[in-house]
Design a protein around this motif. Structure first.
Motif, PDB file in Angstrom:
ATOM      1  N   ALA A  52       0.839  -1.225   0.004  1.00  0.00           N
ATOM      2  CA  ALA A  52       0.073  -0.013   0.038  1.00  0.00           C
ATOM      3  C   ALA A  52       0.824   1.199   0.020  1.00  0.00           C
ATOM      4  N   PRO A  53       0.223   2.361  -0.580  1.00  0.00           N
ATOM      5  CA  PRO A  53       1.115   3.676  -0.591  1.00  0.00           C
ATOM      6  C   PRO A  53       0.981   4.046   0.920  1.00  0.00           C
ATOM      7  N   VAL A  54       1.512   3.791   1.767  1.00  0.00           N
ATOM      8  CA  VAL A  54       1.337   4.323   3.350  1.00  0.00           C
ATOM      9  C   VAL A  54       2.964   4.710   3.661  1.00  0.00           C
ATOM     10  N   GLN A  55       3.209   5.688   4.272  1.00  0.00           N
ATOM     11  CA  GLN A  55       4.099   6.460   4.702  1.00  0.00           C
ATOM     12  C   GLN A  55       4.381   6.606   6.175  1.00  0.00           C
ATOM     13  N   ASP A  56       3.322   7.124   6.838  1.00  0.00           N
ATOM     14  CA  ASP A  56       3.047   7.414   8.247  1.00  0.00           C
ATOM     15  C   ASP A  56       1.800   6.909   8.738  1.00  0.00           C
ATOM     16  N   LEU A  57       1.479   7.116  10.035  1.00  0.00           N
ATOM     17  CA  LEU A  57       0.351   6.815  10.494  1.00  0.00           C
ATOM     18  C   LEU A  57      -0.677   7.251  10.050  1.00  0.00           C
ATOM     19  N   ASN A  58      -0.736   8.355   9.631  1.00  0.00           N
ATOM     20  CA  ASN A  58      -2.173   9.124   9.144  1.00  0.00           C
ATOM     21  C   ASN A  58      -2.614   8.014   7.960  1.00  0.00           C
ATOM     22  N   ASP A  59      -1.471   7.948   7.311  1.00  0.00           N
ATOM     23  CA  ASP A  59      -1.621   6.736   5.891  1.00  0.00           C
ATOM     24  C   ASP A  59      -2.025   5.601   6.146  1.00  0.00           C
ATOM     25  N   PHE A  60      -1.479   4.773   7.186  1.00  0.00           N
ATOM     26  CA  PHE A  60      -2.006   3.628   7.776  1.00  0.00           C
ATOM     27  C   PHE A  60      -3.588   3.628   8.272  1.00  0.00           C
ATOM     28  N   PHE A  61      -3.867   4.742   9.384  1.00  0.00           N
ATOM     29  CA  PHE A  61      -5.169   5.130   9.548  1.00  0.00           C
ATOM     30  C   PHE A  61      -6.278   4.988   8.637  1.00  0.00           C
ATOM     31  N   ASP A  62      -5.862   5.848   7.433  1.00  0.00           N
ATOM     32  CA  ASP A  62      -6.806   5.856   6.274  1.00  0.00           C
ATOM     33  C   ASP A  62      -7.010   4.781   5.608  1.00  0.00           C
ATOM     34  N   PHE A  63      -5.700   4.005   5.327  1.00  0.00           N
ATOM     35  CA  PHE A  63      -6.005   2.750   4.611  1.00  0.00           C
ATOM     36  C   PHE A  63      -6.904   1.657   5.231  1.00  0.00           C
ATOM     37  N   ILE A  64      -6.733   1.615   6.418  1.00  0.00           N
ATOM     38  CA  ILE A  64      -7.366   0.620   7.366  1.00  0.00           C
ATOM     39  C   ILE A  64      -8.808   0.985   7.231  1.00  0.00           C
ATOM     40  N   ARG A  65      -9.281   2.110   7.687  1.00  0.00           N
ATOM     41  CA  ARG A  65     -10.525   2.404   7.803  1.00  0.00           C
ATOM     42  C   ARG A  65     -11.528   2.604   6.542  1.00  0.00           C
ATOM     43  N   MET A  66     -10.793   2.805   5.492  1.00  0.00           N
ATOM     44  CA  MET A  66     -11.315   2.911   4.352  1.00  0.00           C
ATOM     45  C   MET A  66     -11.947   1.783   3.825  1.00  0.00           C
ATOM     46  N   LEU A  67     -11.312   0.551   4.184  1.00  0.00           N
ATOM     47  CA  LEU A  67     -11.703  -0.783   3.940  1.00  0.00           C
ATOM     48  C   LEU A  67     -12.494  -1.382   4.918  1.00  0.00           C
ATOM     49  N   ASP A  68     -13.053  -0.736   6.110  1.00  0.00           N
ATOM     50  CA  ASP A  68     -13.700  -1.576   7.214  1.00  0.00           C
ATOM     51  C   ASP A  68     -15.011  -1.388   7.094  1.00  0.00           C
ATOM     52  N   ALA A  69     -15.623  -2.165   6.445  1.00  0.00           N
ATOM     53  CA  ALA A  69     -17.133  -2.323   6.113  1.00  0.00           C
ATOM     54  C   ALA A  69     -17.504  -3.713   5.764  1.00  0.00           C
ATOM     55  N   GLU A  70     -18.714  -4.203   5.900  1.00  0.00           N
ATOM     56  CA  GLU A  70     -19.095  -5.571   5.540  1.00  0.00           C
ATOM     57  C   GLU A  70     -18.913  -5.496   4.136  1.00  0.00           C
ATOM     58  N   GLY A  71     -18.574  -6.586   3.701  1.00  0.00           N
ATOM     59  CA  GLY A  71     -18.507  -7.193   2.323  1.00  0.00           C
ATOM     60  C   GLY A  71     -17.321  -6.551   1.443  1.00  0.00           C
ATOM     61  N   TYR A  72     -16.312  -6.026   2.195  1.00  0.00           N
ATOM     62  CA  TYR A  72     -15.195  -5.243   1.666  1.00  0.00           C
ATOM     63  C   TYR A  72     -14.099  -5.984   2.126  1.00  0.00           C
ATOM     64  N   PRO A  73     -12.911  -6.246   1.194  1.00  0.00           N
ATOM     65  CA  PRO A  73     -11.693  -6.893   1.828  1.00  0.00           C
ATOM     66  C   PRO A  73     -10.980  -6.029   2.638  1.00  0.00           C
ATOM     67  N   ARG A  74     -10.794  -6.326   3.918  1.00  0.00           N
ATOM     68  CA  ARG A  74     -10.099  -5.488   4.868  1.00  0.00           C
ATOM     69  C   ARG A  74      -8.722  -5.421   4.691  1.00  0.00           C
ATOM     70  N   ALA A  75      -7.900  -4.420   5.074  1.00  0.00           N
ATOM     71  CA  ALA A  75      -6.691  -4.415   5.120  1.00  0.00           C
ATOM     72  C   ALA A  75      -6.024  -5.566   5.788  1.00  0.00           C
ATOM     73  N   PHE A  76      -4.964  -5.999   5.092  1.00  0.00           N
ATOM     74  CA  PHE A  76      -4.092  -7.290   5.765  1.00  0.00           C
ATOM     75  C   PHE A  76      -2.899  -7.229   5.298  1.00  0.00           C
ATOM     76  N   ILE A  77      -2.079  -8.001   5.855  1.00  0.00           N
ATOM     77  CA  ILE A  77      -0.827  -8.504   5.661  1.00  0.00           C
ATOM     78  C   ILE A  77      -0.615  -9.977   5.766  1.00  0.00           C
ATOM     79  N   SER A  78       0.098 -10.579   5.182  1.00  0.00           N
ATOM     80  CA  SER A  78       0.334 -11.865   5.059  1.00  0.00           C
ATOM     81  C   SER A  78       1.882 -12.377   5.844  1.00  0.00           C
ATOM     82  N   ALA A  79       1.877 -13.306   6.719  1.00  0.00           N
ATOM     83  CA  ALA A  79       2.888 -13.835   7.593  1.00  0.00           C
ATOM     84  C   ALA A  79       3.189 -15.137   7.757  1.00  0.00           C
ATOM     85  N   HIS A  80       4.140 -15.883   7.506  1.00  0.00           N
ATOM     86  CA  HIS A  80       4.250 -17.403   7.948  1.00  0.00           C
ATOM     87  C   HIS A  80       2.975 -18.198   7.524  1.00  0.00           C
ATOM     88  N   GLY A  81       2.384 -17.946   6.442  1.00  0.00           N
ATOM     89  CA  GLY A  81       1.274 -18.747   5.937  1.00  0.00           C
ATOM     90  C   GLY A  81      -0.027 -18.408   6.426  1.00  0.00           C
TER      91      GLY A  81
END
Length: 234
Positions: free
Chosen positions: A172-201
């Motif tokens: 994602a195009p994130v650089q600071d806390l505000n960017d992370f905040f906006d990226f997570i909240r903009m996807l936080d609704a039923e039926g939408y693919p929420r912000a995620f990371i993948s680690a260790h399967g």
């Protein structure tokens, strides 16, 4: 008089009974494309078909035969296309307009009935609830006043529909806390693919994010990657 409200999101369904109570006419609820058939419409002969957050293409035989009103979360012709909320937040917008427009063959290009302002603060779920309240008032205004839609003015700006894989925080195009905040909240609704990371399967999804001093606080859920074939759209 009959009207149809076609919506694929549950937060819009309650407006049917409220509009029916206030206006006195009959509002029919359709929640899936299989319910929006030409035969059904011929039977009830709706004055308007309203589409607050509809995830399917409207068949041409329907929008040619009936006055179909779409609600789009941008100040058209700015922001034609998919994932308007996410595209607006990524571009730094703090508020927008909801445009009520007539459905035509070209996407989001129809004439405009009216526009109303919408604040973009909070999680996507909160914004959609706020939008539903505004759209309900817009539907009531269209039913009562029957405005003549006017052609869009200005140069169109196109948005691309986001894909579920673009919710990956690692890319994602994130650089600071505000960017992370906006990226997570903009996807936080039923039926939408929420912000995620993948680690260790495994896949870690984020929601309910809050900004605190020098940190973000929220909720995460960990899924086994092979069991999480997320097909939610935007």
């Amino acid at each position: 008089m009959n009207y149809v409200i076609a919506t694929s999101r549950p937060w819009n369904e309650i407006m049917v009974s409220r509009l029916q109570e206030r206006i006195g006419d009959t509002f029919h609820l359709v929640t899936h494309k299989n319910g929006l058939t030409f035969e059904f419409l011929q039977e009830i002969k709706p004055r308007y078909i309203f589409f607050p957050h509809w995830s399917y293409m409207v068949p041409e035989e329907i929008f040619n035969a009936y006055e179909c009103v779409i609600f789009h979360m941008t100040d058209l012709p700015y922001g034609r296309g998919g994932s308007p909320l996410q595209n607006l937040i990524l571009r730094g917008h703090k508020e927008t307009k909801i445009s009520a427009l007539r459905c035509v063959r070209e996407m989001d290009a129809g004439p405009i009935y009216l526009k109303r302002s919408l604040c973009l603060e909070g999680a996507a779920s909160e914004i959609f609830l706020r939008a539903a309240t505004t759209i309900e008032k817009m539907i009531e205004a269209i039913v009562r006043d029957k405005p003549e839609p006017l052609h869009q003015e200005g140069t169109p700006v196109l948005f691309e529909r986001r894909k579920p894989g673009e919710s990956n925080l690692a890319d994602a195009p994130v650089q600071d806390l505000n960017d992370f905040f906006d990226f997570i909240r903009m996807l936080d609704a039923e039926g939408y693919p929420r912000a995620f990371i993948s680690a260790h399967g495994h896949r870690i999804e984020f929601s309910r994010v809050q900004m605190e001093q020098h940190k973000l606080v929220g909720t995460f859920v960990i899924y086994e990657q092979q069991n999480n074939s997320d097909k939610r759209g935007e």
